[in-house]
Design a protein around this motif. Structure first.
Motif, PDB file in Angstrom:
ATOM      1  N   MET A 244     -35.317 -56.817  -0.559  1.00 28.64           N
ATOM      2  CA  MET A 244     -35.119 -55.403  -0.307  1.00 28.64           C
ATOM      3  C   MET A 244     -35.587 -54.619  -1.525  1.00 28.64           C
ATOM      4  O   MET A 244     -35.291 -54.969  -2.655  1.00 28.64           O
ATOM      5  N   SER A 245     -36.315 -53.555  -1.302  1.00 28.82           N
ATOM      6  CA  SER A 245     -36.705 -52.686  -2.399  1.00 28.82           C
ATOM      7  C   SER A 245     -35.564 -51.711  -2.662  1.00 28.82           C
ATOM      8  O   SER A 245     -34.483 -51.839  -2.108  1.00 28.82           O
ATOM      9  N   ALA A 246     -35.810 -50.707  -3.511  1.00 33.66           N
ATOM     10  CA  ALA A 246     -34.765 -49.720  -3.804  1.00 33.66           C
ATOM     11  C   ALA A 246     -34.323 -49.071  -2.496  1.00 33.66           C
ATOM     12  O   ALA A 246     -35.150 -48.756  -1.644  1.00 33.66           O
ATOM     13  N   PRO A 247     -33.031 -48.905  -2.318  1.00 37.41           N
ATOM     14  CA  PRO A 247     -32.538 -48.395  -1.040  1.00 37.41           C
ATOM     15  C   PRO A 247     -32.935 -46.943  -0.806  1.00 37.41           C
ATOM     16  O   PRO A 247     -33.052 -46.168  -1.729  1.00 37.41           O
ATOM     17  N   GLU A 248     -33.139 -46.607   0.434  1.00 38.72           N
ATOM     18  CA  GLU A 248     -33.309 -45.224   0.864  1.00 38.72           C
ATOM     19  C   GLU A 248     -32.107 -44.886   1.715  1.00 38.72           C
ATOM     20  O   GLU A 248     -31.682 -45.725   2.506  1.00 38.72           O
ATOM     21  N   PRO A 249     -31.516 -43.746   1.630  1.00 37.73           N
ATOM     22  CA  PRO A 249     -31.910 -42.630   0.784  1.00 37.73           C
ATOM     23  C   PRO A 249     -31.649 -42.905  -0.694  1.00 37.73           C
ATOM     24  O   PRO A 249     -30.820 -43.732  -1.038  1.00 37.73           O
ATOM     25  N   ALA A 250     -32.401 -42.215  -1.542  1.00 36.08           N
ATOM     26  CA  ALA A 250     -32.262 -42.382  -2.986  1.00 36.08           C
ATOM     27  C   ALA A 250     -30.898 -41.881  -3.444  1.00 36.08           C
ATOM     28  O   ALA A 250     -30.325 -40.978  -2.844  1.00 36.08           O
ATOM     29  N   ASP A 251     -30.389 -42.478  -4.515  1.00 31.16           N
ATOM     30  CA  ASP A 251     -29.100 -42.071  -5.074  1.00 31.16           C
ATOM     31  C   ASP A 251     -29.289 -41.400  -6.435  1.00 31.16           C
ATOM     32  O   ASP A 251     -30.406 -41.125  -6.853  1.00 31.16           O
ATOM     33  N   TRP A 252     -28.182 -41.138  -7.121  1.00 31.27           N
ATOM     34  CA  TRP A 252     -28.238 -40.415  -8.402  1.00 31.27           C
ATOM     35  C   TRP A 252     -29.043 -41.168  -9.459  1.00 31.27           C
ATOM     36  O   TRP A 252     -29.597 -40.541 -10.365  1.00 31.27           O
ATOM     37  N   THR A 253     -29.123 -42.506  -9.360  1.00 38.32           N
ATOM     38  CA  THR A 253     -29.896 -43.260 -10.354  1.00 38.32           C
ATOM     39  C   THR A 253     -31.382 -42.973 -10.219  1.00 38.32           C
ATOM     40  O   THR A 253     -32.160 -43.286 -11.119  1.00 38.32           O
ATOM     41  N   ARG A 254     -31.774 -42.373  -9.092  1.00 40.36           N
ATOM     42  CA  ARG A 254     -33.178 -42.011  -8.869  1.00 40.36           C
ATOM     43  C   ARG A 254     -33.323 -40.498  -8.722  1.00 40.36           C
ATOM     44  O   ARG A 254     -34.285 -40.024  -8.140  1.00 40.36           O
ATOM     45  N   GLY A 255     -32.338 -39.748  -9.252  1.00 44.97           N
ATOM     46  CA  GLY A 255     -32.489 -38.309  -9.356  1.00 44.97           C
ATOM     47  C   GLY A 255     -31.901 -37.487  -8.223  1.00 44.97           C
ATOM     48  O   GLY A 255     -31.982 -36.267  -8.258  1.00 44.97           O
ATOM     49  N   GLU A 256     -31.319 -38.139  -7.216  1.00 41.51           N
ATOM     50  CA  GLU A 256     -30.727 -37.387  -6.108  1.00 41.51           C
ATOM     51  C   GLU A 256     -29.206 -37.328  -6.278  1.00 41.51           C
ATOM     52  O   GLU A 256     -28.581 -38.357  -6.555  1.00 41.51           O
ATOM     53  N   PRO A 257     -28.589 -36.161  -6.114  1.00 42.16           N
ATOM     54  CA  PRO A 257     -27.140 -36.029  -6.337  1.00 42.16           C
ATOM     55  C   PRO A 257     -26.329 -36.600  -5.181  1.00 42.16           C
ATOM     56  O   PRO A 257     -25.691 -35.868  -4.421  1.00 42.16           O
ATOM     57  N   ARG A 258     -26.321 -37.917  -5.052  1.00 41.59           N
ATOM     58  CA  ARG A 258     -25.507 -38.561  -4.021  1.00 41.59           C
ATOM     59  C   ARG A 258     -25.216 -40.010  -4.415  1.00 41.59           C
ATOM     60  O   ARG A 258     -25.949 -40.604  -5.205  1.00 41.59           O
ATOM     61  N   LEU A 259     -24.132 -40.522  -3.836  1.00 34.74           N
ATOM     62  CA  LEU A 259     -23.814 -41.943  -3.943  1.00 34.74           C
ATOM     63  C   LEU A 259     -24.315 -42.602  -2.664  1.00 34.74           C
ATOM     64  O   LEU A 259     -24.218 -42.027  -1.584  1.00 34.74           O
ATOM     65  N   VAL A 260     -24.841 -43.811  -2.775  1.00 37.27           N
ATOM     66  CA  VAL A 260     -25.309 -44.551  -1.608  1.00 37.27           C
ATOM     67  C   VAL A 260     -24.570 -45.884  -1.571  1.00 37.27           C
ATOM     68  O   VAL A 260     -24.475 -46.579  -2.578  1.00 37.27           O
ATOM     69  N   VAL A 261     -24.025 -46.212  -0.406  1.00 37.54           N
ATOM     70  CA  VAL A 261     -23.367 -47.495  -0.193  1.00 37.54           C
ATOM     71  C   VAL A 261     -24.276 -48.339   0.697  1.00 37.54           C
ATOM     72  O   VAL A 261     -24.848 -47.832   1.666  1.00 37.54           O
TER      73      VAL A 261
END
Ligand SMILES: [Zn+2]
Length: 134
Positions: free
Chosen positions: A1-18
Motif C-alpha cells: 500500500m502506498s501513502a493512504p488517501e485521503p492525505a492526513d496532517w503528516t502530508r499537509g492536510e488538517p485531518r486525522l486518517v484511520v
C-alpha cells in the motif's frame, strides 16, 4: 500500500486518517505498509471524526530548545479516537484531563528559531481540547 488517501496532517492536510485492514478489521493511525496484526497490505483509509476519549495528559517543561528556554510548558495528550486508534497530539486547553471527551483541531507548529533551515515554514499539527472548548 502506498501513502493512504485521503492525505492526513503528516502530508499537509488538517485531518486525522484511520486505516482499516480489509482482511482482519484492525484499525490504525499513521501510514504503514502492512496491517500490524495480520500483515495484510489490503486496507482502506478514511478520515477520522477527530473526537475521542482523553486517556492521558502530560506537560513537558524542558523541550529540545533546552533548559534556558522560557516558553510555557508543552502539553501533550493521548486520545483514543471514537474509531479506536490512539493518537498523541498537543493540548491547547489547560483543563483537558483524562476521562474528558476530546476534539482535535490543528495548530501551527512554528519553525525552530535556532534551526529554521530544518523546517522553514510552519506546519499544522494535531492539538486537543475538551469538546465544546473555545
Ligand atoms: Zn489485518
Amino acid at each position: 500500500m502506498s501513502a493512504p488517501e485521503p492525505a492526513d496532517w503528516t502530508r499537509g492536510e488538517p485531518r486525522l486518517v484511520v486505516v482499516r485492514c480489509d482482511r482482519c478489521g484492525m484499525r490504525w493511525y499513521l501510514p504503514r505498509a502492512h496491517c500490524p496484526l495480520c500483515g495484510s497490505r489490503d486496507a482502506t483509509p478514511s478520515p477520522a471524526g477527530g473526537r475521542g476519549l482523553c486517556v492521558a495528559v502530560t506537560r513537558l517543561h524542558v523541550t529540545s530548545a533546552g533548559p534556558d528556554d522560557d516558553s510555557p510548558p508543552l502539553g501533550l495528550a493521548l486520545v483514543e479516537l471514537d474509531e479506536g486508534p490512539l493518537v498523541m497530539g498537543r493540548v491547547h486547553d489547560d483543563a483537558l484531563a483524562p476521562g474528558d471527551r476530546a476534539r482535535v483541531s490543528f495548530v501551527e507548529d512554528a519553525p525552530d528559531a535556532d534551526r529554521p533551515e530544518d523546517r522553514p515554514r510552519p506546519r499544522l499539527v494535531p492539538s486537543f481540547a475538551r469538546e465544546g472548548f473555545r
